[in-house]
Design an enzyme around this catalytic site. Structure first.
Site, PDB file in Angstrom:
ATOM      1  N   SER A   1      39.571 -11.032  10.063  1.00  0.00           N
ATOM      2  CA  SER A   1      38.213 -11.457  10.346  1.00  0.00           C
ATOM      3  C   SER A   1      38.025 -12.113  11.713  1.00  0.00           C
ATOM      4  CB  SER A   1      37.760 -12.450   9.257  1.00  0.00           C
ATOM      5  OG  SER A   1      38.498 -13.673   9.319  1.00  0.00           O
TER       6      SER A   1
ATOM      7  N   LYS B   1      37.090 -19.847  16.867  1.00  0.00           N
ATOM      8  CA  LYS B   1      36.422 -19.009  15.880  1.00  0.00           C
ATOM      9  C   LYS B   1      35.181 -19.728  15.333  1.00  0.00           C
ATOM     10  CE  LYS B   1      37.608 -16.398  11.642  1.00  0.00           C
ATOM     11  NZ  LYS B   1      38.732 -16.079  10.732  1.00  0.00           N
TER      12      LYS B   1
ATOM     13  N   SER C   1      43.794 -12.784   8.840  1.00  0.00           N
ATOM     14  CA  SER C   1      42.611 -12.844   9.692  1.00  0.00           C
ATOM     15  C   SER C   1      42.916 -13.051  11.169  1.00  0.00           C
ATOM     16  CB  SER C   1      41.669 -13.952   9.213  1.00  0.00           C
ATOM     17  OG  SER C   1      41.050 -13.588   8.005  1.00  0.00           O
TER      18      SER C   1
END
Length: 203
Positions: free
Chosen positions: A151, A76, A175
């Protein structure tokens, strides 16, 4: 190959039935084909091929590092990566290039994992749709009419689309788990402290 689980693929790599170079090349070709539509990656790491050649040489020499050795993974874009931009999905950080790796990235490298890219995300992890990144929305790999969740949007999308075999992400209030559910893959939130959050955007 793109939907092999890590255990299956790892055994094939260890037995030298398939080369990490072949696996990485297959992932990079798939990223080149699908990422323009999916927008799962903010940055694709070109030296993944070099990482794969090192892994191949080590395995041939009997220097097996463990089940992640030679496996293409992604990170990420919250986690710092030495010499590779880390943006947090924020326009103001589009040229931010850290000088050192986050602890979790260092551990992935020590395990022999091949980092193929930095995945797209809701800006600074502050949304749950995958639509708010300054680098454009992530598209659900199964149906453009649906969100990818967030996210960690690009990560779930990348795994679901067979662009890499696993990702490392952050998850405070869903997330990882939300986009995994939206994209039809497994998302796991480790126990507190299990995955280091040191050097997320330099923190």
């Amino acid at each position: 190959m793109h939907y092999d689980n890590i255990d299956q693929l790892s055994q094939r790599i260890r037995d030298q039935r398939v080369s990490p170079v072949e696996v990485v090349e297959a992932c990079l070709r798939r990223i080149e084909t699908l990422n323009p539509k999916l927008n799962a990656f903010i940055t694709v790491i070109g030296n993944a091929r070099d990482q794969a050649r090192v892994a191949e040489a080590e395995i041939r020499a009997g220097k097996w590092r463990g089940p992640l050795h030679g496996i293409p993974v992604a990170v990420k874009d919250f986690y710092d990566t030495d010499g590779i931009r880390t943006t947090g999905g924020l326009e103001q950080f589009k040229d931010r290039v850290p000088a050192s790796d986050a602890e979790v990235v260092r551990k992935l490298k020590r395990a022999g994992a091949i980092i193929v890219g930095k995945t797209n995300m809701d800006t600074l992890g502050m949304a749950t749709t995958g639509l708010t990144s300054s680098f454009g929305p992530v598209h659900n790999p199964w149906n453009d009419d649906y969100v990818s969740g967030g996210s960690s949007a690009g990560s779930a999308c990348a795994v679901a689309a067979g662009l890499c075999f696993a990702t490392v992400d952050t998850d405070a209030v869903g997330s990882v788990r939300l986009p995994a559910a939206c994209c039809g893959v497994v998302g796991f939130k480790g126990s507190y402290g299990l995955i280091s959050v040191k050097r997320i955007l330099g923190d």
